[in-house]
Design a protein around this motif. Structure first.
Motif, PDB file in Angstrom:
ATOM      1  N   LEU A 442       0.974  -1.175  -0.011  1.00 31.13           N
ATOM      2  CA  LEU A 442       0.060   0.200  -0.168  1.00 31.13           C
ATOM      3  C   LEU A 442       1.015   1.334   0.183  1.00 31.13           C
ATOM      4  O   LEU A 442       2.015   1.137   0.007  1.00 31.13           O
ATOM      5  N   SER A 443       0.493   2.466  -0.460  1.00 25.96           N
ATOM      6  CA  SER A 443       0.875   3.655  -0.229  1.00 25.96           C
ATOM      7  C   SER A 443       1.974   3.714  -1.321  1.00 25.96           C
ATOM      8  O   SER A 443       1.936   2.649  -2.193  1.00 25.96           O
ATOM      9  N   GLU A 444       2.668   4.938  -1.471  1.00 23.91           N
ATOM     10  CA  GLU A 444       3.654   4.891  -2.659  1.00 23.91           C
ATOM     11  C   GLU A 444       4.888   3.763  -2.077  1.00 23.91           C
ATOM     12  O   GLU A 444       5.622   3.531  -3.028  1.00 23.91           O
ATOM     13  N   ILE A 445       4.973   3.555  -0.986  1.00 22.72           N
ATOM     14  CA  ILE A 445       6.102   2.651  -0.526  1.00 22.72           C
ATOM     15  C   ILE A 445       5.805   1.205  -1.052  1.00 22.72           C
ATOM     16  O   ILE A 445       6.841   0.220  -1.516  1.00 22.72           O
ATOM     17  N   GLY A 446       4.443   0.770  -1.246  1.00 24.23           N
ATOM     18  CA  GLY A 446       4.131  -0.286  -1.905  1.00 24.23           C
ATOM     19  C   GLY A 446       4.728  -0.457  -3.289  1.00 24.23           C
ATOM     20  O   GLY A 446       5.125  -1.484  -3.798  1.00 24.23           O
ATOM     21  N   PHE A 447       4.563   0.666  -4.026  1.00 26.05           N
ATOM     22  CA  PHE A 447       5.270   0.715  -5.405  1.00 26.05           C
ATOM     23  C   PHE A 447       6.885   0.638  -5.119  1.00 26.05           C
ATOM     24  O   PHE A 447       7.239  -0.064  -6.166  1.00 26.05           O
ATOM     25  N   HIS A 448       7.195   1.029  -4.275  1.00 26.24           N
ATOM     26  CA  HIS A 448       8.675   1.054  -4.070  1.00 26.24           C
ATOM     27  C   HIS A 448       9.252  -0.342  -3.893  1.00 26.24           C
ATOM     28  O   HIS A 448      10.276  -0.761  -4.489  1.00 26.24           O
ATOM     29  N   ASN A 449       8.274  -1.063  -3.192  1.00 28.16           N
ATOM     30  CA  ASN A 449       8.878  -2.623  -2.881  1.00 28.16           C
ATOM     31  C   ASN A 449       8.579  -3.366  -4.275  1.00 28.16           C
ATOM     32  O   ASN A 449       8.734  -4.522  -4.223  1.00 28.16           O
ATOM     33  N   LEU A 450       7.860  -3.021  -5.187  1.00 25.05           N
ATOM     34  CA  LEU A 450       7.430  -3.658  -6.339  1.00 25.05           C
ATOM     35  C   LEU A 450       8.372  -3.403  -7.659  1.00 25.05           C
ATOM     36  O   LEU A 450       8.267  -3.515  -8.809  1.00 25.05           O
ATOM     37  N   THR A 451       9.396  -2.522  -7.290  1.00 28.25           N
ATOM     38  CA  THR A 451      10.239  -1.815  -8.503  1.00 28.25           C
ATOM     39  C   THR A 451      11.598  -1.954  -7.864  1.00 28.25           C
ATOM     40  O   THR A 451      11.887  -1.978  -6.509  1.00 28.25           O
ATOM     41  N   ARG A 452      12.597  -1.632  -8.735  1.00 28.61           N
ATOM     42  CA  ARG A 452      14.018  -1.348  -8.272  1.00 28.61           C
ATOM     43  C   ARG A 452      14.367  -0.027  -8.662  1.00 28.61           C
ATOM     44  O   ARG A 452      13.994   0.492  -9.613  1.00 28.61           O
TER      45      ARG A 452
END
Length: 462
Positions: A442-452
Motif C-alpha cells: 500500500l501507499s507509494e512505498i508499496g510501489f517502491h517495494n515492487l520496483t527497483r
C-alpha cells in the motif's frame, strides 16, 4: 498423474470445488510466457497499465452478486456482510490515483552540466501467494500496484479460495489485459517450493503463517528474489481511562469477531485501565452475546464457521488451556446449538483473569476468542502490548491524541491506530515487525517495494 487440490466448504464439509495442480512442465511454460510478455508490458505507458487495472476492477464489481455467496461457501463469511468489494475498490482506486506520481522519475538538478535522475523500474515476474481470509483484498494489495508498475503477475491462491484466482483472471480477461501479463495457477506446496527455488521468480509476496513464511524464505534461498511477508499477528488494544467506553466497546467487539476473528489485524487481546475495566467487560460481553452463529448463507447469521475445522480446534485448545490455568469464560457456548467439536462452527468467547503465561494471550488465535486484562497505567499496558513475538497493528482508545502518539511511538508494531482498528488505509504503508514479517504494501512505498531503483548520470556538457 497430477495432484488434485480440493476445496472443502466449511458450510457443510462438502467438496465445493477441485482443480488439478499444474505439473512442472506446465509451470515452466507459464512462467516463460510471462517473461516474454513482461518487456512489452513494461513499455506500455503507465496510464494505460492503470486503465487495464481499473477496467478489471469494473469487471469484478459486476461479478459481486455471484461472488458473495461463493465466498460464503469457500471460507464461511456470512453473506450479510456483502463480500470484499468495498475494500477492493478503495485500494485499487487509491493505487491508481498515485501510480504516476509514485513511479515518476526523481530529478537531481543541483549540478550544472549534468542530467541526473532516479527511475523506478519493474522487478519482472511477481508471484503472489494469497491467503483465504480476505482473498480479494489481500491479493489486490500486490497485484494492482505490481501490474501498474510494469511487472507481470503469477497468482497462486490458497486452496480454500481456489475460485478467487479464477475470478481475478476472468476480470483481467474481460478488461482486455495483454496475454500472459496476469496468470492464475494451481499448485501443491511442493510445486510452489520448486517454482520458488528455480530462480525464475523476481519477487514473491506471501500472506500467511509464520511457518509458511519460513518455508518461502527457505525455498528462495540463493535465488536473490525479493520478498514481502505478512505473517502472524496478535494485535492488542489498550482502553485508557479517558476512552469513550461505548464507542470503544462497539468497535472492539466488531474488531475481535468480524469474519469469525479470522482477520490479519483483528483484535486478539485487550488491556483496559482499571478504572474502566468492570464496565468495559460487562458491555463487551453483552454485545458479544448478540452474535448469531450459523450457516453463512442465512441473512440472520452474523458469525459464520471458521474456514476449517482444524482452525476451530486450535482456538478451542487455547481456550481450554486458559480455563485450566484459571481464566474465566463469560460466554455460555452451550447456548449455541451449532457450536460442536470437530466442526468449524465455533461460538465467540470472552475471557478474563488471563495472563501472559496463557497461549491465548501470546500465540495467534485467528478465531473468535479474546482475552481482556486489567492494567493500572500506560506503562503497564505498553509492557503487555510489546510482550509478543508479533507486531502488525495496535489500537489505543483515548481522547488524548498526544498521549496516544507518545504511546504509539513505543509500541513495537507496523501500524498504530487511535479510536479504530482492523482496517487498512491504502494511503498508509502496511507492514509489520518481529515475526509478523517484512516488506511493505500500500501507499507509494508499496510501489517502491515492487520496483527497483535505477540511476541515470549523464554529463551533458564537456
Amino acid at each position: 498423474m497430477s495432484d488434485v487440490i480440493k476445496l472443502i466448504s466449511p458450510v457443510d464439509g462438502s467438496v465445493y470445488a477441485e482443480r488439478p495442480a499444474l505439473e512442472e512442465a506446465a509451470v515452466e511454460k507459464i512462467v516463460s510466457a510471462a517473461r516474454r510478455a513482461q518487456a512489452g508490458w513494461a513499455a506500455t505507458p503507465i496510464a494505460e497499465r492503470v486503465a487495464y487495472c481499473e477496467n478489471a476492477l469494473e469487471a469484478l464489481k459486476a461479478m459481486n452478486d455471484d461472488v458473495v455467496p461463493e465466498l460464503a461457501w469457500q471460507m464461511g463469511r456470512p453473506i450479510r456482510y456483502g463480500g470484499e468489494m468495498g475494500g477492493t475498490i478503495e485500494r485499487t482506486e487509491y493505487c491508481a490515483s498515485i501510480a504516476e506520481e509514485a513511479l515518476a522519475d526523481i530529478e537531481r538538478t543541483d549540478k550544472p552540466g549534468f542530467r541526473r535522475y532516479l527511475r523506478r523500474v519493474p522487478l519482472g515476474i511477481v508471484m503472489v501467494i494469497a491467503p483465504w481470509n480476505y482473498p480479494f483484498m489481500t491479493a489486490v494489495n500486490t497485484i494492482m500496484p505490481a501490474l501498474m508498475a510494469g511487472n507481470v503477475v503469477v497468482l497462486k491462491h490458497a486452496a480454500q479460495t481456489l475460485l478467487v484466482g479464477e475470478r481475478l483472471a476472468k476480470a483481467f480477461e474481460i478488461a482486455g489485459l495483454p496475454k500472459d501479463v496476469f496468470q492464475n495457477i494451481v499448485l501443491t506446496h511442493g510445486g510452489t517450493e520448486k517454482l520458488l527455488g528455480s530462480g525464475v521468480i523476481d519477487h514473491v509476496n506471501f500472506t500467511g503463517s509464520v511457518g509458511g513464511g519460513r518455508a518461502i524464505e527457505k525455498a528462495l534461498a540463493g535465488t536473490f528474489a525479493t520478498v514481502g511477508l505478512e505473517l502472524g499477528g496478535k494485535d492488542p488494544a489498550y482502553v485508557r481511562a479517558d476512552a469513550d467506553l461505548d464507542y470503544a466497546i462497539g468497535n472492539l467487539v466488531d474488531g475481535a469477531f468480524y469474519n469469525a476473528g479470522q482477520c490479519c489485524c483483528g483484535i486478539e487481546r485487550v488491556y483496559v485501565h482499571e478504572s474502566q475495566f468492570d464496565r468495559f467487560v460487562d458491555g463487551f460481553v453483552d454485545l458479544t452475546k448478540q452474535y448469531q452463529l450459523g450457516n453463512p448463507l442465512d441473512e440472520a447469521t452474523t458469525l459464520g464457521p471458521m474456514a476449517q475445522a482444524r482452525f476451530a480446534a486450535w482456538v478451542r485448545e487455547q481456550t481450554d488451556e486458559a480455563l485450566r490455568k484459571g481464566a474465566k469464560a463469560h460466554i455460555d457456548v452451550s447456548a449455541y446449538s451449532e457450536n460442536k467439536d470437530g466442526t468449524p462452527y465455533l461460538a465467540p468467547q470472552v475471557l478474563t483473569d488471563v495472563n501472559h503465561q496463557m497461549s491465548v494471550m501470546r500465540e495467534e488465535s485467528f478465531g473468535p476468542v479474546v482475552g481482556i486484562m486489567k492494567v493500572k497505567d500506560d506503562e503497564e499496558a505498553l509492557q503487555f502490548m510489546n510482550d509478543s513475538p508479533y507486531g502488525l497493528t495496535a489500537s489505543i482508545w483515548s481522547e488524548d491524541v498526544e498521549a496516544a502518539a507518545a504511546i504509539g511511538d513505543r509500541i513495537e508494531t507496523g501500524t498504530v491506530f487511535m479510536n479504530r482498528c482492523d482496517y487498512l488505509d491504502p494511503a498508509l504503508v502496511w507492514t509489520g515487525v518481529k515475526d509478523t514479517g517484512k516488506g511493505a504494501a500500500l501507499s507509494e512505498i508499496g510501489f517502491h517495494n515492487l520496483t527497483r531503483p535505477k540511476s541515470f548520470h549523464f554529463r551533458v556538457e564537456h
